[in-house]
Design a protein around this motif. Structure first.
Motif, PDB file in Angstrom:
ATOM      1  N   SER A   1       0.845  -1.196   0.000  1.00 48.45           N
ATOM      2  CA  SER A   1       0.000   0.000   0.000  1.00 48.45           C
ATOM      3  C   SER A   1       0.874   1.237   0.000  1.00 48.45           C
ATOM      4  O   SER A   1       1.922   1.271   0.639  1.00 48.45           O
ATOM      5  N   LEU A   2       0.412   2.255  -0.691  1.00 45.44           N
ATOM      6  CA  LEU A   2       1.100   3.545  -0.757  1.00 45.44           C
ATOM      7  C   LEU A   2       0.364   4.541   0.124  1.00 45.44           C
ATOM      8  O   LEU A   2      -0.849   4.716  -0.009  1.00 45.44           O
ATOM      9  N   TYR A   3       1.098   5.177   1.031  1.00 46.17           N
ATOM     10  CA  TYR A   3       0.526   6.204   1.901  1.00 46.17           C
ATOM     11  C   TYR A   3       1.449   7.415   1.932  1.00 46.17           C
ATOM     12  O   TYR A   3       2.673   7.279   1.852  1.00 46.17           O
ATOM     13  N   PHE A   4       0.845   8.597   2.073  1.00 48.42           N
ATOM     14  CA  PHE A   4       1.598   9.841   2.237  1.00 48.42           C
ATOM     15  C   PHE A   4       1.418  10.340   3.659  1.00 48.42           C
ATOM     16  O   PHE A   4       0.432  10.029   4.319  1.00 48.42           O
ATOM     17  N   TYR A   5       2.374  11.171   4.120  1.00 46.39           N
ATOM     18  CA  TYR A   5       2.342  11.681   5.484  1.00 46.39           C
ATOM     19  C   TYR A   5       1.483  12.941   5.592  1.00 46.39           C
ATOM     20  O   TYR A   5       1.752  13.801   6.410  1.00 46.39           O
ATOM     21  N   ALA A   6       0.501  13.082   4.774  1.00 42.81           N
ATOM     22  CA  ALA A   6      -0.326  14.288   4.764  1.00 42.81           C
ATOM     23  C   ALA A   6      -1.782  13.908   4.548  1.00 42.81           C
ATOM     24  O   ALA A   6      -2.086  12.818   4.063  1.00 42.81           O
ATOM     25  N   LYS A   7      -2.662  14.839   4.879  1.00 44.54           N
ATOM     26  CA  LYS A   7      -4.077  14.623   4.597  1.00 44.54           C
ATOM     27  C   LYS A   7      -4.230  14.501   3.077  1.00 44.54           C
ATOM     28  O   LYS A   7      -3.683  15.299   2.331  1.00 44.54           O
ATOM     29  N   PRO A   8      -4.968  13.491   2.620  1.00 43.53           N
ATOM     30  CA  PRO A   8      -5.049  13.286   1.177  1.00 43.53           C
ATOM     31  C   PRO A   8      -5.731  14.435   0.434  1.00 43.53           C
ATOM     32  O   PRO A   8      -6.849  14.800   0.753  1.00 43.53           O
ATOM     33  N   ASN A   9      -5.018  15.010  -0.496  1.00 41.68           N
ATOM     34  CA  ASN A   9      -5.544  16.006  -1.419  1.00 41.68           C
ATOM     35  C   ASN A   9      -5.027  15.587  -2.787  1.00 41.68           C
ATOM     36  O   ASN A   9      -3.873  15.824  -3.126  1.00 41.68           O
ATOM     37  N   TYR A  10      -5.882  14.930  -3.534  1.00 40.53           N
ATOM     38  CA  TYR A  10      -5.466  14.239  -4.758  1.00 40.53           C
ATOM     39  C   TYR A  10      -4.711  15.139  -5.722  1.00 40.53           C
ATOM     40  O   TYR A  10      -3.709  14.734  -6.298  1.00 40.53           O
ATOM     41  N   ASP A  11      -5.173  16.374  -5.905  1.00 40.21           N
ATOM     42  CA  ASP A  11      -4.503  17.276  -6.845  1.00 40.21           C
ATOM     43  C   ASP A  11      -3.073  17.566  -6.413  1.00 40.21           C
ATOM     44  O   ASP A  11      -2.178  17.694  -7.241  1.00 40.21           O
ATOM     45  N   SER A  12      -2.846  17.694  -5.116  1.00 38.07           N
ATOM     46  CA  SER A  12      -1.519  18.046  -4.620  1.00 38.07           C
ATOM     47  C   SER A  12      -0.547  16.882  -4.659  1.00 38.07           C
ATOM     48  O   SER A  12       0.639  17.071  -4.927  1.00 38.07           O
ATOM     49  N   ILE A  13      -1.030  15.673  -4.364  1.00 38.48           N
ATOM     50  CA  ILE A  13      -0.118  14.536  -4.295  1.00 38.48           C
ATOM     51  C   ILE A  13      -0.024  13.752  -5.595  1.00 38.48           C
ATOM     52  O   ILE A  13       0.742  12.804  -5.683  1.00 38.48           O
ATOM     53  N   LEU A  14      -0.775  14.142  -6.612  1.00 39.02           N
ATOM     54  CA  LEU A  14      -0.809  13.384  -7.863  1.00 39.02           C
ATOM     55  C   LEU A  14       0.571  13.152  -8.481  1.00 39.02           C
ATOM     56  O   LEU A  14       0.889  12.021  -8.848  1.00 39.02           O
ATOM     57  N   PRO A  15       1.451  14.163  -8.609  1.00 33.79           N
ATOM     58  CA  PRO A  15       2.764  13.876  -9.211  1.00 33.79           C
ATOM     59  C   PRO A  15       3.563  12.845  -8.424  1.00 33.79           C
ATOM     60  O   PRO A  15       4.169  11.940  -9.007  1.00 33.79           O
ATOM     61  N   ALA A  16       3.563  12.954  -7.108  1.00 37.83           N
ATOM     62  CA  ALA A  16       4.289  11.980  -6.288  1.00 37.83           C
ATOM     63  C   ALA A  16       3.628  10.613  -6.363  1.00 37.83           C
ATOM     64  O   ALA A  16       4.307   9.582  -6.420  1.00 37.83           O
TER      65      ALA A  16
END
Length: 185
Positions: A151-166
């Motif tokens: 599973s892929l998780y980010f250390y931030a509240k999910p905001n699809y537009d912001s995390i899309l490149p990563a």
């Protein structure tokens, strides 16, 4: 007195209003450049091996569960290993259920089967779009002995537009993990 007050009022307005013209900012988009991915075989003492991005750091647990940490992207890929002991159906249902728990927040979930009969690796990749907690999930198995979920998780509240490149960058790494995964004999 009345003329002095009007004079000072006029002078104050004149001084305050003498500023540069306001110029609108040009439209721009955030540019996130990530380094070209370089892969090397993971050096782990587990029943499986795979190619990992050299920009990630492996945190290994004793049960062969791993965390591939990407500090510059503030994200991680969590890998969990389980031995198959006649419980393949349960493991498959749990992996699929975990992926579809994100339906409430996701805009769409695309499942893509993965088959590598030469190396005995079979699985499914789930691409999640929208503000879900995990942007990608997968599982792979040999159907008899080994089962790995990720599973892929980010250390931030999910905001699809912001995390899309990563997320797109790390989804490529997940696909590389699936394609290069080999079971040790």
């Amino acid at each position: 007195m009345k003329h002095n007050l009007l004079f000072y009022l006029f002078l104050t307005i004149l001084v305050v209003s003498c500023k540069d013209d306001v110029q609108p900012k040009p439209k721009a988009m955030l540019r996130l450049d990530y380094p070209m991915a370089n892969y090397a075989e993971s050096a782990i003492d587990c029943p499986y091996t795979f190619d990992k991005n050299t920009f990630s750091n492996i945190k290994e647990n004793t049960d062969c569960s791993l965390v591939l940490d990407y500090p510059m992207m503030k994200g991680s890929i969590y890998l969990t290993y389980k031995a198959v002991n006649g419980n393949l159906d349960t493991l498959l249902v749990d992996a699929q259920k975990l992926s579809y728990e994100h339906v409430r927040k996701a805009d769409n979930i695309i499942d893509q089967p993965f088959v590598n009969p030469e190396d005995g690796v079979y699985g499914m990749f789930y691409e999640v779009s929208g503000n879900a907690a995990s942007q990608s999930q997968f599982y792979v198995t040999d159907s008899t002995e080994h089962f790995v979920t990720g599973s892929l998780y980010f250390y931030a509240k999910p905001n699809y537009d912001s995390i899309l490149p990563a997320a797109m960058y790390l989804q490529n790494d997940i696909r590389r993990i699936m394609e290069s995964l080999r079971w040790k004999k």
